[in-house]
Enzyme design. Structure first.
Site, mmCIF file in Angstrom:
data_model
loop_
_atom_site.group_PDB
_atom_site.id
_atom_site.type_symbol
_atom_site.label_atom_id
_atom_site.label_comp_id
_atom_site.label_asym_id
_atom_site.label_seq_id
_atom_site.Cartn_x
_atom_site.Cartn_y
_atom_site.Cartn_z
ATOM 1 N N SER A 276 46.912 -6.987 -36.598
ATOM 2 C CA SER A 276 46.692 -8.306 -37.219
ATOM 3 C C SER A 276 46.202 -8.179 -38.656
ATOM 4 O O SER A 276 45.654 -7.155 -39.068
ATOM 5 C CB SER A 276 45.679 -9.103 -36.408
ATOM 6 O OG SER A 276 46.079 -9.196 -35.062
HETATM 7 N N1 SAH Z 1 44.282 -6.520 -31.767
HETATM 8 C C1 SAH Z 1 45.491 -5.806 -32.090
HETATM 9 C C2 SAH Z 1 46.627 -6.751 -32.321
HETATM 10 C C3 SAH Z 1 47.728 -6.421 -31.390
HETATM 11 S S1 SAH Z 1 49.095 -7.542 -31.281
HETATM 12 C C4 SAH Z 1 45.253 -4.863 -33.268
HETATM 13 O O1 SAH Z 1 44.183 -4.957 -33.897
HETATM 14 O O2 SAH Z 1 46.096 -4.007 -33.531
HETATM 15 C C5 SAH Z 1 48.884 -8.139 -29.641
HETATM 16 C C6 SAH Z 1 48.918 -7.125 -28.540
HETATM 17 O O3 SAH Z 1 48.793 -7.858 -27.314
HETATM 18 C C7 SAH Z 1 50.214 -6.336 -28.416
HETATM 19 O O4 SAH Z 1 49.946 -4.971 -28.473
HETATM 20 C C8 SAH Z 1 50.777 -6.767 -27.070
HETATM 21 O O5 SAH Z 1 51.473 -5.722 -26.394
HETATM 22 C C9 SAH Z 1 49.520 -7.184 -26.322
HETATM 23 N N2 SAH Z 1 49.751 -8.096 -25.201
HETATM 24 C C10 SAH Z 1 50.668 -9.090 -25.096
HETATM 25 N N3 SAH Z 1 50.554 -9.715 -23.897
HETATM 26 C C11 SAH Z 1 49.540 -9.097 -23.236
HETATM 27 C C12 SAH Z 1 48.938 -9.284 -21.939
HETATM 28 N N4 SAH Z 1 49.371 -10.231 -21.088
HETATM 29 N N5 SAH Z 1 47.920 -8.464 -21.591
HETATM 30 C C13 SAH Z 1 47.465 -7.491 -22.425
HETATM 31 N N6 SAH Z 1 47.994 -7.273 -23.654
HETATM 32 C C14 SAH Z 1 49.009 -8.066 -24.059
#
Ligand code: SAH
Length: 236
Positions: A80
């Site tokens: 993000s």
């Molecule tokens: N906080 C992260 C942002 C990641 S983007 C960072 O700092 O890099 C969002 C993430 O949520 C992705 O990696 C995606 O695979 C995960 N995601 C999506 N649906 C999900 C779910 N139901 N449970 C756990 N993770 C999930």
């Protein structure tokens, strides 16, 4: 020569980091009416200054690590935007003794930021290779108060509940009831709610000491979708 190049790289990195912190402060100013504050908590800003963001982006994108925008991390996912990471962390109002649940580990960057501010972070990631990479990266960097698990975060992580705060970094179609159940009275859930590719609202859900729920929408945001059984259907 090698030492000079190393020094140059360190200076570039430091300039990049200072620029990122400036960009966050600037964007806070621009959005101050929405977010209802002129500045973010200095503890949060100190954590943003401390965690090496360049270690959480793919090697080929390191030159862009401090750019105030999201970056791809593979598997169709993103790390993000720094301003959003800082804002969500601030809205969670973390305290040193807190136990926090994160849903959507991704690169582990948000996890690392939280680990500087609270006692323990549990983080759930649905994509197994991302969970494994993030766990390894966080361990290598010495963040030892975090645990990453592979799983669908819609259901939360009941075994360590209730939490002092929960943060979700993927857009959910609605606020998952299991996550609200896993909040302590007085705790907050910070979550983007809405359709992928459409307008999403960053929502703060507060469980009051008497158990009542208060919600407020803070800002329009754009996150990758929450997938899994109760999330958005997979696309493409
Ligand atoms: N906080 C992260 C942002 C990641 S983007 C960072 O700092 O890099 C969002 C993430 O949520 C992705 O990696 C995606 O695979 C995960 N995601 C999506 N649906 C999900 C779910 N139901 N449970 C756990 N993770 C999930």
């Amino acid at each position: 020569m090698a030492a000079e190049r190393q020094n140059d790289r360190m200076r570039d990195m430091d300039d990049g980091l200072q620029g990122m912190l400036r960009d966050i402060r600037w964007e806070v100013e621009v959005t101050r009416r929405d977010i209802g504050k002129d500045a973010l908590d200095e503890r949060v800003m100190a954590a943003m200054a401390e965690v090496p963001r360049q270690r959480f982006v793919p090697e080929a994108l390191r030159a862009l690590a401090f750019h105030n925008g999201p970056l791809t991390i593979g598997h169709g996912q993103t790390i993000s935007q720094p301003y959003i990471v800082a804002l969500m962390t601030d809205l969670l109002e973390p305290r040193p003794d807190d136990v926090i649940l994160e849903v959507g580990t991704g690169s582990g960057y948000q996890t690392a930021i939280l680990s500087r501010l609270v006692k323990q972070v549990y983080s759930l990631e649905i994509i197994a290779p991302l969970a494994a990479d993030a766990q390894a990266r966080l361990a290598e960097l010495g963040y030892d108060n975090v645990t990453v698990r592979q799983g669908d975060g819609y259901a939360g992580l009941p075994e360590h509940a209730p939490y002092d705060g929960i943060i979700v970094t993927a857009a959910a179609p609605h606020v998952p009831p299991p996550l609200v159940d896993q909040l302590k009275p007085g705790a907050r859930l910070v979550i983007p709610v809405g359709l992928p590719g459409w307008s999403q609202e960053l929502r703060v859900v507060e469980k009051r000491p008497d158990g009542g729920i208060r919600e407020r929408d803070v800002l329009g945001v754009a996150f990758v979708p929450l997938t899994g059984g109760h999330g958005h259907p997979e696309r493409g």
